[in-house]
Write a protein that holds these residues in place. Structure first.
Motif, PDB file in Angstrom:
ATOM      1  N   VAL A 122       1.012  21.129  97.186  1.00 56.59           N
ATOM      2  CA  VAL A 122       0.660  22.499  97.518  1.00 56.59           C
ATOM      3  C   VAL A 122      -0.735  22.807  96.959  1.00 56.59           C
ATOM      4  O   VAL A 122      -1.132  22.287  95.925  1.00 56.59           O
ATOM      5  N   VAL A 123      -1.487  23.638  97.685  1.00 56.48           N
ATOM      6  CA  VAL A 123      -2.831  24.024  97.256  1.00 56.48           C
ATOM      7  C   VAL A 123      -2.710  25.051  96.134  1.00 56.48           C
ATOM      8  O   VAL A 123      -2.079  26.100  96.303  1.00 56.48           O
ATOM      9  N   LEU A 124      -3.305  24.737  94.988  1.00 55.12           N
ATOM     10  CA  LEU A 124      -3.300  25.651  93.853  1.00 55.12           C
ATOM     11  C   LEU A 124      -4.694  26.230  93.669  1.00 55.12           C
ATOM     12  O   LEU A 124      -5.684  25.494  93.654  1.00 55.12           O
ATOM     13  N   LEU A 125      -4.761  27.555  93.523  1.00 59.95           N
ATOM     14  CA  LEU A 125      -6.026  28.255  93.365  1.00 59.95           C
ATOM     15  C   LEU A 125      -6.101  28.905  91.992  1.00 59.95           C
ATOM     16  O   LEU A 125      -5.089  29.401  91.479  1.00 59.95           O
ATOM     17  N   SER A 126      -7.300  28.910  91.422  1.00 60.18           N
ATOM     18  CA  SER A 126      -7.508  29.474  90.097  1.00 60.18           C
ATOM     19  C   SER A 126      -8.133  30.860  90.190  1.00 60.18           C
ATOM     20  O   SER A 126      -9.222  31.026  90.738  1.00 60.18           O
ATOM     21  N   ASP A 127      -7.438  31.837  89.647  1.00 62.90           N
ATOM     22  CA  ASP A 127      -7.929  33.213  89.581  1.00 62.90           C
ATOM     23  C   ASP A 127      -8.174  33.559  88.111  1.00 62.90           C
ATOM     24  O   ASP A 127      -7.595  34.502  87.578  1.00 62.90           O
ATOM     25  N   GLU A 128      -9.032  32.776  87.465  1.00 62.40           N
ATOM     26  CA  GLU A 128      -9.251  32.934  86.022  1.00 62.40           C
ATOM     27  C   GLU A 128      -9.677  34.336  85.620  1.00 62.40           C
ATOM     28  O   GLU A 128      -9.320  34.815  84.552  1.00 62.40           O
ATOM     29  N   HIS A 129     -10.447  35.020  86.469  1.00 60.80           N
ATOM     30  CA  HIS A 129     -10.908  36.368  86.133  1.00 60.80           C
ATOM     31  C   HIS A 129      -9.878  37.437  86.491  1.00 60.80           C
ATOM     32  O   HIS A 129     -10.012  38.590  86.084  1.00 60.80           O
ATOM     33  N   GLY A 130      -8.868  37.063  87.278  1.00 60.51           N
ATOM     34  CA  GLY A 130      -7.747  37.953  87.545  1.00 60.51           C
ATOM     35  C   GLY A 130      -7.948  38.993  88.630  1.00 60.51           C
ATOM     36  O   GLY A 130      -7.064  39.818  88.861  1.00 60.51           O
ATOM     37  N   GLN A 131      -9.077  38.968  89.326  1.00 57.88           N
ATOM     38  CA  GLN A 131      -9.337  40.002  90.335  1.00 57.88           C
ATOM     39  C   GLN A 131      -8.329  39.956  91.482  1.00 57.88           C
ATOM     40  O   GLN A 131      -7.827  40.988  91.927  1.00 57.88           O
ATOM     41  N   THR A 132      -8.005  38.746  91.959  1.00 61.15           N
ATOM     42  CA  THR A 132      -7.048  38.637  93.061  1.00 61.15           C
ATOM     43  C   THR A 132      -5.658  39.087  92.608  1.00 61.15           C
ATOM     44  O   THR A 132      -4.963  39.788  93.346  1.00 61.15           O
ATOM     45  N   CYS A 133      -5.276  38.714  91.397  1.00 62.65           N
ATOM     46  CA  CYS A 133      -3.984  39.168  90.860  1.00 62.65           C
ATOM     47  C   CYS A 133      -3.927  40.692  90.808  1.00 62.65           C
ATOM     48  O   CYS A 133      -2.903  41.296  91.141  1.00 62.65           O
ATOM     49  N   GLU A 134      -5.022  41.317  90.406  1.00 71.52           N
ATOM     50  CA  GLU A 134      -5.053  42.785  90.370  1.00 71.52           C
ATOM     51  C   GLU A 134      -5.039  43.372  91.774  1.00 71.52           C
ATOM     52  O   GLU A 134      -4.346  44.355  92.038  1.00 71.52           O
ATOM     53  N   ASP A 135      -5.800  42.757  92.703  1.00 73.16           N
ATOM     54  CA  ASP A 135      -5.845  43.264  94.082  1.00 73.16           C
ATOM     55  C   ASP A 135      -4.465  43.251  94.738  1.00 73.16           C
ATOM     56  O   ASP A 135      -4.167  44.110  95.572  1.00 73.16           O
ATOM     57  N   TYR A 136      -3.635  42.268  94.373  1.00 72.63           N
ATOM     58  CA  TYR A 136      -2.297  42.157  94.947  1.00 72.63           C
ATOM     59  C   TYR A 136      -1.226  42.845  94.088  1.00 72.63           C
ATOM     60  O   TYR A 136      -0.045  42.806  94.418  1.00 72.63           O
ATOM     61  N   GLY A 137      -1.636  43.447  92.980  1.00 66.62           N
ATOM     62  CA  GLY A 137      -0.713  44.203  92.149  1.00 66.62           C
ATOM     63  C   GLY A 137       0.279  43.368  91.363  1.00 66.62           C
ATOM     64  O   GLY A 137       1.332  43.864  90.962  1.00 66.62           O
ATOM     65  N   VAL A 138      -0.056  42.101  91.115  1.00 62.52           N
ATOM     66  CA  VAL A 138       0.883  41.229  90.397  1.00 62.52           C
ATOM     67  C   VAL A 138       0.550  41.105  88.910  1.00 62.52           C
ATOM     68  O   VAL A 138       1.313  40.497  88.160  1.00 62.52           O
ATOM     69  N   TRP A 139      -0.588  41.652  88.472  1.00 64.89           N
ATOM     70  CA  TRP A 139      -0.959  41.652  87.052  1.00 64.89           C
ATOM     71  C   TRP A 139      -0.338  42.906  86.452  1.00 64.89           C
ATOM     72  O   TRP A 139      -0.795  44.024  86.686  1.00 64.89           O
ATOM     73  N   VAL A 140       0.769  42.723  85.742  1.00 63.97           N
ATOM     74  CA  VAL A 140       1.583  43.858  85.295  1.00 63.97           C
ATOM     75  C   VAL A 140       1.953  43.717  83.820  1.00 63.97           C
ATOM     76  O   VAL A 140       1.829  42.645  83.219  1.00 63.97           O
ATOM     77  N   GLU A 141       2.451  44.814  83.279  1.00 63.89           N
ATOM     78  CA  GLU A 141       2.971  44.795  81.912  1.00 63.89           C
ATOM     79  C   GLU A 141       4.352  44.152  81.939  1.00 63.89           C
ATOM     80  O   GLU A 141       5.194  44.502  82.773  1.00 63.89           O
TER      81      GLU A 141
END
Length: 155
Positions: free
Chosen positions: A87-106
């Protein structure tokens, strides 16, 4: 957090093998984005292996599968090599994509509160719109459920 029928937030992220993947370049095909907390942890390993093993079935159904976490490319490469992941694994080290998709949560674990990735999957249609969303994913049976949703979308 994007909802069903919204345009999927575009991104350009580095992937293992040195290739940058842009969501907009994949338009015209179905895309499965699975966000996972960390490389080489039990649940993430199980999920990544399951998506990798089902890769041919997703490809046959016309879907590209992409795994995203905040781990580095070096970590992804080690993880993929250790477990034979296709599977293709992508690195979102800065977290912008995680934030854009709302998955960076408490999150809370063992009485401690911290920020982290909520295991989530987005199914994006050929027009670049979100067709399905799974939040707080339980790994067992998840890949089969996503593959069934891909078939519903493409049949």
């Amino acid at each position: 957090m994007p909802a069903i029928s919204d345009s999927a937030p575009d991104f350009a992220l580095p992937g293992i093998g040195g290739e940058t993947v842009r969501l907009s370049d994949l338009r015209g095909g179905v895309v499965v984005l699975f966000f996972y907390p960390r490389d080489d942890t039990p649940g993430c390993t199980t999920e990544s292996i399951a998506f990798s093993e089902a890769g041919p079935a997703f490809a046959e159904a016309g879907a590209q599968v992409l795994g995203i976490s905040k781990d580095s490319l070096a970590s992804h490469e080690k993880f993929a090599a250790k477990h034979g992941l296709d599977v293709v694994l992508l690195s979102d080290e800065h977290g912008q994509t995680c934030e854009d998709y709302g998955v960076w949560v408490e999150k809370k674990m063992y009485g401690k509160t911290f920020m982290g990735i909520e295991r989530s999957t987005y199914l994006i249609d050929a027009d670049g719109r979100i067709a399905r969303v799974w939040r707080k994913v339980k790994v067992a049976g998840h890949v089969d459920e996503v593959l069934a949703a891909v078939h519903e979308l493409t049949d």
